[in-house]
Write an enzyme that holds these catalytic residues in place. Structure first.
Site, PDB file in Angstrom:
ATOM      1  N   LYS A 115       0.884  -1.332   0.069  1.00 32.46           N
ATOM      2  CA  LYS A 115       0.091   0.141   0.126  1.00 32.46           C
ATOM      3  C   LYS A 115       0.910   1.290   0.119  1.00 32.46           C
ATOM      4  O   LYS A 115       0.460   2.328  -0.514  1.00 32.46           O
ATOM      5  CB  LYS A 115      -1.128  -0.065   1.144  1.00 32.46           C
ATOM      6  CG  LYS A 115      -0.466  -0.108   2.558  1.00 32.46           C
ATOM      7  CD  LYS A 115      -0.417  -1.725   3.130  1.00 32.46           C
ATOM      8  CE  LYS A 115       0.576  -1.477   4.256  1.00 32.46           C
ATOM      9  NZ  LYS A 115       0.791  -3.039   4.830  1.00 32.46           N
ATOM     10  N   VAL A 164      -5.229  -3.488   1.212  1.00 31.37           N
ATOM     11  CA  VAL A 164      -6.232  -2.880   2.081  1.00 31.37           C
ATOM     12  C   VAL A 164      -7.011  -4.128   2.848  1.00 31.37           C
ATOM     13  O   VAL A 164      -7.584  -5.055   1.829  1.00 31.37           O
ATOM     14  CB  VAL A 164      -7.259  -1.789   1.509  1.00 31.37           C
ATOM     15  CG1 VAL A 164      -8.121  -1.431   2.612  1.00 31.37           C
ATOM     16  CG2 VAL A 164      -6.218  -0.911   0.742  1.00 31.37           C
ATOM     17  N   ILE A 207     -10.167  -9.243   3.154  1.00 34.73           N
ATOM     18  CA  ILE A 207     -11.287  -8.780   2.815  1.00 34.73           C
ATOM     19  C   ILE A 207     -11.266  -8.353   1.386  1.00 34.73           C
ATOM     20  O   ILE A 207     -10.465  -7.613   1.104  1.00 34.73           O
ATOM     21  CB  ILE A 207     -11.796  -7.632   3.790  1.00 34.73           C
ATOM     22  CG1 ILE A 207     -11.352  -8.035   5.290  1.00 34.73           C
ATOM     23  CG2 ILE A 207     -13.191  -6.847   3.367  1.00 34.73           C
ATOM     24  CD1 ILE A 207     -11.484  -6.737   6.151  1.00 34.73           C
ATOM     25  N   GLY A 237       2.977  -9.682  17.032  1.00 40.16           N
ATOM     26  CA  GLY A 237       3.447  -9.681  15.402  1.00 40.16           C
ATOM     27  C   GLY A 237       2.577  -8.821  14.347  1.00 40.16           C
ATOM     28  O   GLY A 237       2.483  -9.175  13.250  1.00 40.16           O
ATOM     29  N   LYS A 277      -3.883   3.207   2.784  1.00 41.63           N
ATOM     30  CA  LYS A 277      -4.950   2.401   2.337  1.00 41.63           C
ATOM     31  C   LYS A 277      -5.926   3.347   2.157  1.00 41.63           C
ATOM     32  O   LYS A 277      -6.712   3.045   1.261  1.00 41.63           O
ATOM     33  CB  LYS A 277      -5.353   1.362   3.633  1.00 41.63           C
ATOM     34  CG  LYS A 277      -4.251   0.380   3.777  1.00 41.63           C
ATOM     35  CD  LYS A 277      -4.435  -0.386   5.122  1.00 41.63           C
ATOM     36  CE  LYS A 277      -3.298  -1.567   5.511  1.00 41.63           C
ATOM     37  NZ  LYS A 277      -2.967  -1.830   6.745  1.00 41.63           N
TER      38      LYS A 277
END
Ligand code: HSE
Length: 431
Positions: free
Chosen positions: A105, A132, A136, A187, A205
């Site tokens: 990004k 992003v 999803i 992490g 993003k």
């Protein structure tokens, strides 16, 4: 069966996830797309550390040119992150006639305008689903699923680390520093965690979401960015007392023919769907004119979720290459009804203000006098503790006010002797 050759640059967490998925789901993917996606070469600076998959050492190289200059490679997957040399690898790959998949990004937000133009010029594509919201499918949904819509706004919790920190503060009643330490240990954070908590990762993003929703490629300098480092546990708790949650929101929204693009900690009603997004999860709330209000939700970081998105891009490109399409992606077209990018001074919002003041007569009158002078109307005031002649927090909620006026008022208030710390101001968003 058509074989599409892929070169992978970056064999870290996500890269090894991609190899794992392509290997373990090989036959089902081939059955779905009538093609084989073949990893022909993998490049990384470190080709000796153990990953949790076995790999034929012949596939490994430390020299990216072996991928970029290989005429049999159709698609280059860039997963090294950061700006350099990722940008140069993308440019060279496009020039050599390859399409590119990236999760990067930062490079797209900073140089996307030139990179997408180069791709179009060369008749190739850059796919970036993993950039992003990890797995999803927000990019594909905005670009394809919602292709007929005009967007009113997009509101995202797009940084898992910040959301983890804020949710831990809210639910565990622990300090910002403690929660950040935990996020790092788990992490979630970028190698440079300031990108997460200072808001730049969200801004990167948001630039991509704005491009997809409104067809405008805004520059990083055009995005107002404020991170979560000044959000204290006290603010999180006062927010809860008043029926709000604090979230780091990435917002691109249209007001008339103007667009405003900003990232900052935000008071959101506890009843809003985005308020229930906790931990490292991400969510993108989209307001569209045809499909209505939509929420996309899921884990925002992690090996297999990001790799899932990369594989989906590889499948899309494979289908395009097979069909001989000039560019398998739909064009992103500028929304001509938006004429102007709104400047931060012209933003309007309700605000949460926390003043740190000496508890003595007349202090509140002075503060409210200055707010009034700048046309800022108070909706509620509460003094949180009562220790005569000591320092106490006073919380004010304002009605809608102009950012410019608020800044001027706070600059004046913070010069008063009775004010003992820089005043905290957090915007309240009614999505
Ligand atoms: N560091 C990012 C986050 C994950 O915390 O959301 C990758 O984008």
């Amino acid at each position: 069966m058509k074989k599409i050759n892929v070169g992978l640059i970056g064999f870290g967490t996500v890269g090894s996830g991609v190899v794992k998925i392509l290997r373990e789901r090989k036959s089902v993917l081939a059955a779905k797309i009538d093609s084989e996606i073949n990893i022909k070469k993998i490049c990384d600076q470190d080709i000796h550390s153990k990953r949790n998959i076995n790999i034929d050492r012949q596939l490994l190289t430390t020299n990216a040119d072996e991928i970029i200059n290989d005429p049999q490679i159709d698609i280059v997957v860039e997963l090294i992150g950061g700006i350099h040399p990722a940008k140069e690898f993308i440019i060279e790959s496009l020039k050599k006639g390859k399409s590119v998949v990236t999760a990067n990004k930062a490079v797209l937000a900073e140089y996307g305008r030139e990179l997408f133009a180069l791709a179009a010029d060369r008749g190739k594509s850059i796919y970036f689903e993993a950039s992003v919201g990890a797995g999803i499918p927000i990019i594909k949904s905005l670009r394809e699923g919602l292709v007929a819509n005009r967007f009113k706004g997009v509101f995202g919790i797009v940084n898992g680390t910040s959301n983890f920190v804020l949710s831990q503060m809210s639910t565990q009643n622990r300090s910002f520093q403690e929660c950040l330490k935990e996020a790092k240990a788990k992490g979630y954070a970028e190698s440079n965690p300031s990108l997460d908590i200072e808001g730049m990762d969200s801004a990167h993003k948001l630039i991509l979401l704005t491009y997809l929703c409104f067809g405008k490629f805004v520059a990083p300098d055009d995005v107002f960015v404020e991170g979560i480092t000044r959000v204290s546990l006290a603010d999180v708790n006062y927010a809860k007392e008043m029926g709000f949650e604090i979230k780091l929101l990435a917002i691109a929204k249209r007001e008339g023919d103007e667009l405003e693009v900003r990232v900052h900690p935000t008071f959101l009603s506890e009843n809003h769907l985005l308020s229930s997004v906790s931990g490292v999860n991400n969510a993108i709330y989209v307001s569209s004119d045809l499909a209505g209000e939509l929420l996309f939700y899921g884990p925002g970081a992690g090996q297999l979720c990001a790799a899932s998105a990369v594989v989906s891009d590889l499948v899309d490109l494979t289908q395009g290459i097979k069909a001989g399409l000039f560019r398998p992606t739909l064009n992103i077209v500028e929304d001509a009804t938006i004429k102007k990018l709104r400047k931060i001074e012209d933003f309007e919002s309700k605000y949460y203000l926390r003043f740190t003041v000496v508890d003595k007569p007349g202090v509140l009158a002075k503060i409210s006098g200055i707010l009034g002078k700048f046309g800022i109307s108070i909706a509620s005031v509460s003094q949180k503790e009562r220790f005569k002649a000591q320092v106490v927090p006073v919380v004010v909620i304002t009605h809608e006010a102009k950012e410019k006026n608020l800044r001027q008022a706070l600059a004046m208030i913070d010069r008063l002797d009775a004010i003992k710390e820089k005043t905290v101001a957090i915007r309240i968003e009614e999505v």
